[in-house]
Design a protein around this motif. Sequence first.
Motif, mmCIF file in Angstrom:
data_model
loop_
_atom_site.group_PDB
_atom_site.id
_atom_site.type_symbol
_atom_site.label_atom_id
_atom_site.label_comp_id
_atom_site.label_asym_id
_atom_site.label_seq_id
_atom_site.Cartn_x
_atom_site.Cartn_y
_atom_site.Cartn_z
ATOM 1 N N ASP A 67 4.673 11.802 -5.810
ATOM 2 C CA ASP A 67 3.940 11.234 -4.686
ATOM 3 C C ASP A 67 3.606 12.316 -3.671
ATOM 4 O OD1 ASP A 67 4.437 9.494 -1.771
ATOM 5 O OD2 ASP A 67 2.954 8.835 -3.223
ATOM 6 N N PRO A 84 12.285 15.755 -2.927
ATOM 7 C CA PRO A 84 11.461 16.802 -2.326
ATOM 8 C C PRO A 84 12.110 17.389 -1.072
ATOM 9 C CG PRO A 84 10.559 14.623 -1.859
ATOM 10 C CD PRO A 84 11.711 14.416 -2.774
ATOM 11 N N VAL A 106 9.713 22.105 -1.957
ATOM 12 C CA VAL A 106 10.412 22.095 -3.249
ATOM 13 C C VAL A 106 10.122 20.771 -3.952
ATOM 14 C CG1 VAL A 106 12.663 22.150 -4.367
ATOM 15 C CG2 VAL A 106 12.239 23.555 -2.344
ATOM 16 N N ASN A 145 9.658 12.560 2.617
ATOM 17 C CA ASN A 145 8.788 11.853 1.684
ATOM 18 C C ASN A 145 7.338 11.850 2.161
ATOM 19 O OD1 ASN A 145 10.357 10.713 -0.549
ATOM 20 N ND2 ASN A 145 11.494 9.698 1.060
ATOM 21 N N VAL A 155 10.954 16.023 -12.433
ATOM 22 C CA VAL A 155 11.574 14.769 -12.873
ATOM 23 C C VAL A 155 11.809 13.814 -11.707
ATOM 24 C CG1 VAL A 155 12.707 15.833 -14.839
ATOM 25 C CG2 VAL A 155 13.935 15.672 -12.675
ATOM 26 N N CYS A 156 11.231 14.087 -10.583
ATOM 27 C CA CYS A 156 11.488 13.310 -9.361
ATOM 28 C C CYS A 156 10.265 12.475 -9.011
ATOM 29 C CB CYS A 156 11.862 14.299 -8.268
ATOM 30 S SG CYS A 156 11.565 13.778 -6.598
ATOM 31 N N ASN A 157 10.455 11.162 -8.907
ATOM 32 C CA ASN A 157 9.331 10.266 -8.604
ATOM 33 C C ASN A 157 8.698 10.571 -7.256
ATOM 34 O OD1 ASN A 157 9.275 8.691 -10.896
ATOM 35 N ND2 ASN A 157 10.788 7.252 -10.142
ATOM 36 N N SER A 158 9.550 10.808 -6.248
ATOM 37 C CA SER A 158 9.013 11.093 -4.909
ATOM 38 C C SER A 158 8.195 12.364 -4.915
ATOM 39 C CB SER A 158 10.149 11.245 -3.906
ATOM 40 O OG SER A 158 10.954 10.123 -3.900
ATOM 41 N N GLU A 171 0.694 14.297 -4.798
ATOM 42 C CA GLU A 171 -0.573 13.589 -4.540
ATOM 43 C C GLU A 171 -0.956 13.669 -3.071
ATOM 44 O OE1 GLU A 171 -0.240 10.308 -8.151
ATOM 45 O OE2 GLU A 171 -0.394 9.624 -6.076
ATOM 46 N N SER A 223 10.325 18.688 -7.800
ATOM 47 C CA SER A 223 10.910 18.686 -9.138
ATOM 48 C C SER A 223 10.035 17.865 -10.075
ATOM 49 C CB SER A 223 12.316 18.088 -9.077
ATOM 50 O OG SER A 223 12.750 17.728 -10.364
ATOM 51 N N GLY A 271 0.830 -1.187 0.000
ATOM 52 C CA GLY A 271 0.000 0.000 0.000
ATOM 53 C C GLY A 271 0.871 1.246 0.000
ATOM 54 N N PRO A 272 0.298 2.405 0.205
ATOM 55 C CA PRO A 272 1.040 3.669 0.091
ATOM 56 C C PRO A 272 1.829 4.000 1.343
ATOM 57 C CG PRO A 272 -1.262 4.120 0.519
ATOM 58 C CD PRO A 272 -1.138 2.627 0.390
ATOM 59 N N ALA A 273 2.696 3.080 1.802
ATOM 60 C CA ALA A 273 3.539 3.377 2.961
ATOM 61 C C ALA A 273 4.647 4.305 2.511
ATOM 62 C CB ALA A 273 4.124 2.086 3.505
ATOM 63 N N ARG A 274 4.930 5.340 3.324
ATOM 64 C CA ARG A 274 5.964 6.295 2.948
ATOM 65 C C ARG A 274 6.921 6.446 4.128
ATOM 66 N NH1 ARG A 274 0.849 8.748 1.300
ATOM 67 N NH2 ARG A 274 0.695 8.571 -0.954
ATOM 68 N N ASP A 298 -4.222 12.801 -0.720
ATOM 69 C CA ASP A 298 -3.841 11.630 0.073
ATOM 70 C C ASP A 298 -2.833 11.997 1.152
ATOM 71 O OD1 ASP A 298 -2.088 8.510 -0.751
ATOM 72 O OD2 ASP A 298 -3.432 9.006 0.906
#
Lengths: 183, 188
Positions: free
Chosen positions: B81, B143, B71, B160, B75-78, B84, B73, B35-38, B89
């Motif tokens: 997230d 981020p 901040v 994150n 191009v940053c996957n995190s 979102e 970006s 699941g969406p654990a961060r 979320d």
Amino acid sequence: MGPADWILLAANALAAAMLLTAGLGKLVSPDPVRRALTEIVPGTVRTRTVVRGFALAETLAAVSLLVPAVRVPAAAGTSALGVCFVALGLRGRFGRSTEPCGCFGPSSRRPLGWANVGVGLALAAVYPLNARLAPGMDLADYQASGTLLTAVGAIALCLHVNRRLIVRLLWPTRGVPAGNEVP
Amino acid sequence: MLVVFAVALLIVAAAVVILFAMLAELATRVPERSGPARDPQIRPLEEARLGHAPTGWPAGLPDPEHAVLLVLSTVCNSCRDVAEQLVVDPGHADWTGMAVIVSSASRENGEEFIRRYRLTGFPVHIDAGGAWLTEEFGVHTSPGALVFRSGKLISAHVFNNVSSLRSALETVDYENTRQEQRAQKEAV
């Protein structure tokens, strides 16, 4: 090729595929097996070298089963390995082992138990079968067919053992790795 | 000939087995997410110029007397997230004094990022090429969160999990407020 040839070929190829997959998995990653063995037989297996040596024996037995000249001695070695697996499986089962066995590499999550006993019994039957039967086909055909079947069997077994990893790679869950550069 | 082919296929099969074993070994070193654990950890952003008062402050951002700039970006996957997390979320539309800085290669990329992740409900500034962040604060990581008090950058963090960041900042603010109140009482 008669039915006896097919039975011998299939049995040897299957045994070789299992031993090859298990041996290579342990060669790459011996730690899970080391931990599982330490749990059931404390104080005996401490080094990766011992586990890798065992893995090498499995790999050699697998390859040798496909060479007509050393088929029978290789079958004897395979059966000896099978007896080891039966013993370890029983020890793990009655010792209530919980540590993943790592029998086919890090993806093997089950502890030592009945599955190892079953595999061990199957491998133990390889020598009696090879001692009783001899390939009626051309030896080059035996070697080629056996090698092909072993290769296919090893890939299939590898995919089966690593199915959870494959699912995890192909369909990753949400949750992303740590951040990156600001451009 | 067939034997040669069969041996070659066996070698390929062995390579596949070895490759999967290596992947499995690597996978054991990475925690499996369900699941969406961060990651809730908040770490300091070492490169930031703490204590610096920015010479330029983009229009539309909260007063640097009391502001938090996130901040992100393009191009940053995190960062996607985090975007979102801000919107849905679980959503942080009630976070006063917070703004988003979108660092992108071009203004168009930044606008596309804001549109795609529906950040229009927040004060947002597009920093094309990351120039403002780099020149003013020496920041190259995302981020990230830049915390301003009394017009100066007092802390900077890598994160994150937006909720964890917000809790941590509120705790620091609460402690600082209590210390100020105590100091005022003693002065009186």
